[in-house]
Design a protein around this motif. Structure first.
Motif, mmCIF file in Angstrom:
data_model
loop_
_atom_site.group_PDB
_atom_site.id
_atom_site.type_symbol
_atom_site.label_atom_id
_atom_site.label_comp_id
_atom_site.label_asym_id
_atom_site.label_seq_id
_atom_site.Cartn_x
_atom_site.Cartn_y
_atom_site.Cartn_z
ATOM 1 N N ALA A 62 4.106 8.562 -3.088
ATOM 2 C CA ALA A 62 3.196 8.959 -2.020
ATOM 3 C C ALA A 62 3.662 8.411 -0.672
ATOM 4 N N GLU A 63 4.148 7.172 -0.667
ATOM 5 C CA GLU A 63 4.640 6.572 0.574
ATOM 6 C C GLU A 63 5.885 7.298 1.080
ATOM 7 N N LYS A 64 6.819 7.621 0.173
ATOM 8 C CA LYS A 64 8.020 8.358 0.570
ATOM 9 C C LYS A 64 7.657 9.749 1.075
ATOM 10 N N PHE A 65 6.703 10.385 0.410
ATOM 11 C CA PHE A 65 6.301 11.726 0.821
ATOM 12 C C PHE A 65 5.608 11.684 2.179
ATOM 13 N N ARG A 66 4.844 10.613 2.419
ATOM 14 C CA ARG A 66 4.171 10.450 3.718
ATOM 15 C C ARG A 66 5.202 10.376 4.843
ATOM 16 N N ILE A 67 6.257 9.605 4.608
ATOM 17 C CA ILE A 67 7.303 9.440 5.629
ATOM 18 C C ILE A 67 8.073 10.744 5.839
ATOM 19 N N GLU A 68 8.430 11.405 4.748
ATOM 20 C CA GLU A 68 9.260 12.607 4.846
ATOM 21 C C GLU A 68 8.504 13.819 5.382
ATOM 22 N N SER A 69 7.227 13.952 4.996
ATOM 23 C CA SER A 69 6.472 15.155 5.372
ATOM 24 C C SER A 69 5.532 14.941 6.552
ATOM 25 N N GLY A 70 5.220 13.667 6.839
ATOM 26 C CA GLY A 70 4.260 13.387 7.901
ATOM 27 C C GLY A 70 2.833 13.623 7.478
ATOM 28 N N THR A 71 2.616 13.752 6.177
ATOM 29 C CA THR A 71 1.272 13.992 5.639
ATOM 30 C C THR A 71 0.579 12.663 5.376
ATOM 31 N N GLU A 72 -0.536 12.437 6.035
ATOM 32 C CA GLU A 72 -1.254 11.177 5.869
ATOM 33 C C GLU A 72 -2.238 11.285 4.704
ATOM 34 N N PRO A 73 -2.246 10.304 3.803
ATOM 35 C CA PRO A 73 -3.213 10.295 2.705
ATOM 36 C C PRO A 73 -4.606 9.970 3.234
ATOM 37 N N ASP A 74 -5.629 10.309 2.457
ATOM 38 C CA ASP A 74 -6.996 10.059 2.912
ATOM 39 C C ASP A 74 -7.525 8.699 2.468
ATOM 40 N N ILE A 75 -6.677 7.890 1.826
ATOM 41 C CA ILE A 75 -7.058 6.522 1.483
ATOM 42 C C ILE A 75 -5.864 5.612 1.761
ATOM 43 N N ASP A 76 -6.117 4.312 1.799
ATOM 44 C CA ASP A 76 -5.060 3.329 2.003
ATOM 45 C C ASP A 76 -4.176 3.304 0.752
ATOM 46 N N LEU A 77 -2.881 3.552 0.929
ATOM 47 C CA LEU A 77 -1.980 3.606 -0.221
ATOM 48 C C LEU A 77 -1.899 2.273 -0.956
ATOM 49 N N ALA A 78 -2.232 1.193 -0.276
ATOM 50 C CA ALA A 78 -2.206 -0.122 -0.930
ATOM 51 C C ALA A 78 -3.214 -0.193 -2.065
ATOM 52 N N THR A 81 -1.908 0.724 -5.685
ATOM 53 C CA THR A 81 -1.287 -0.338 -6.476
ATOM 54 C C THR A 81 -2.335 -1.140 -7.226
ATOM 55 N N ASP A 82 -3.438 -1.448 -6.554
ATOM 56 C CA ASP A 82 -4.523 -2.199 -7.199
ATOM 57 C C ASP A 82 -5.141 -1.382 -8.328
ATOM 58 N N ARG A 83 -5.319 -0.095 -8.087
ATOM 59 C CA ARG A 83 -5.930 0.786 -9.097
ATOM 60 C C ARG A 83 -5.027 0.917 -10.317
ATOM 61 N N MET A 84 -3.727 1.018 -10.086
ATOM 62 C CA MET A 84 -2.794 1.137 -11.198
ATOM 63 C C MET A 84 -2.674 -0.172 -11.979
ATOM 64 N N ALA A 85 -2.928 -1.289 -11.317
ATOM 65 C CA ALA A 85 -2.918 -2.582 -12.014
ATOM 66 C C ALA A 85 -4.065 -2.635 -13.017
ATOM 67 N N VAL A 86 -5.198 -2.064 -12.643
ATOM 68 C CA VAL A 86 -6.341 -1.981 -13.558
ATOM 69 C C VAL A 86 -5.982 -1.116 -14.750
#
Length: 244
Positions: A62-78, A81-86
């Motif tokens: 998602a971070e790479k796609f944000r940089i390459e496409s300029g598409t901003e996600p609607d939540i904090d990408l950080a 990582t916390d959600r995937m840890a759960v």
């Protein structure tokens, strides 16, 4: 794929060649011409991709796609990582760690979602049984789950099924052995993932799979009325020749 819906709205089957079965025949050339006439905004496609990456938890992509496409996600990408840890903790059977991580993210998630909290505690009981901690499992069931079962009939039924595992020596092959399958962990992890996304005001399911289901449904409906270049392999989205 978005082109498919617009083509359906534009196409007039009355103008096409009729089959002996009264179905209409849509030639490949005509179908492709209609597809080319449809203009899909690249921004809309990018948002669809970002929605999938965020919802499914692909933080790096998602971070790479944000940089390459300029598409901003609607939540904090950080938060991904916390959600995937759960999710990782649950998939490895470390339920208590998962609960603590959820509370670190947002304590209101488990405070307000009693069903989710019960299912997490049920998973803790399953893990105790999996590791042969029978006495600890019984104490946990009586102290933590039984009181909740008295308040909710559906909880009680789920608790009874789980405790029934203790009556069998070969628990993995007993009538309730599916509770010990990895799919049960994944089910619980999916429920937690959806709850976290909801708390972040994000859709709990990615849009892309829903669109694919709509595509299959639309093709099945159209099959009854016309022969046309179908998409049979969703992984390639290749058009098949019209079957006459």
């Amino acid at each position: 794929m978005s082109q498919f819906w617009i083509v359906l709205g534009q196409f007039d089957p009355i103008q096409s060649q009729s089959m002996s079965t009264s179905k209409k025949v849509i030639a490949r050339e005509e179908w492709e011409r209609k597809l080319k006439e449809v203009k899909i905004r690249k921004d809309d496609v990018n948002k669809l991709v970002m929605n999938f990456l965020v919802t499914e938890g692909y933080a790096d992509a998602a971070e790479k796609f944000r940089i390459e496409s300029g598409t901003e996600p609607d939540i904090d990408l950080a938060t991904i990582t916390d959600r995937m840890a759960v999710k990782k903790a649950l998939q490895s059977g470390n339920v208590q760690d998962a609960i603590e991580k959820v509370n670190d993210l947002n304590p209101e998630i488990l405070d307000t979602n009693h069903q989710l909290y019960f299912h997490l505690q049920q998973q803790r009981l399953i893990e105790l049984i999996r590791h042969g901690k029978i006495e600890e499992a019984l104490e946990f069931a009586q102290g933590e789950l039984a009181p909740r079962g008295k308040e909710n009939r559906s909880f009680l039924e789920e608790l009874e099924r789980t405790v029934a595992l203790l009556a069998f020596e070969d628990v993995e092959n007993c009538p309730y052995g599916e509770l010990l399958d990895v799919s049960q962990r994944l089910k619980t992890a999916s429920e937690v993932n959806a709850a976290i996304l909801t708390s972040q005001s994000h859709e709990k399911d990615p849009k892309l799979p829903s669109l694919l289901k709509m595509l299959i449904w639309a093709q099945n409906q159209l099959d009854e009325k016309a022969a046309y270049p179908r998409i049979n392999d969703l992984s390639t989205a290749a058009l098949e020749d019209t079957a006459i």
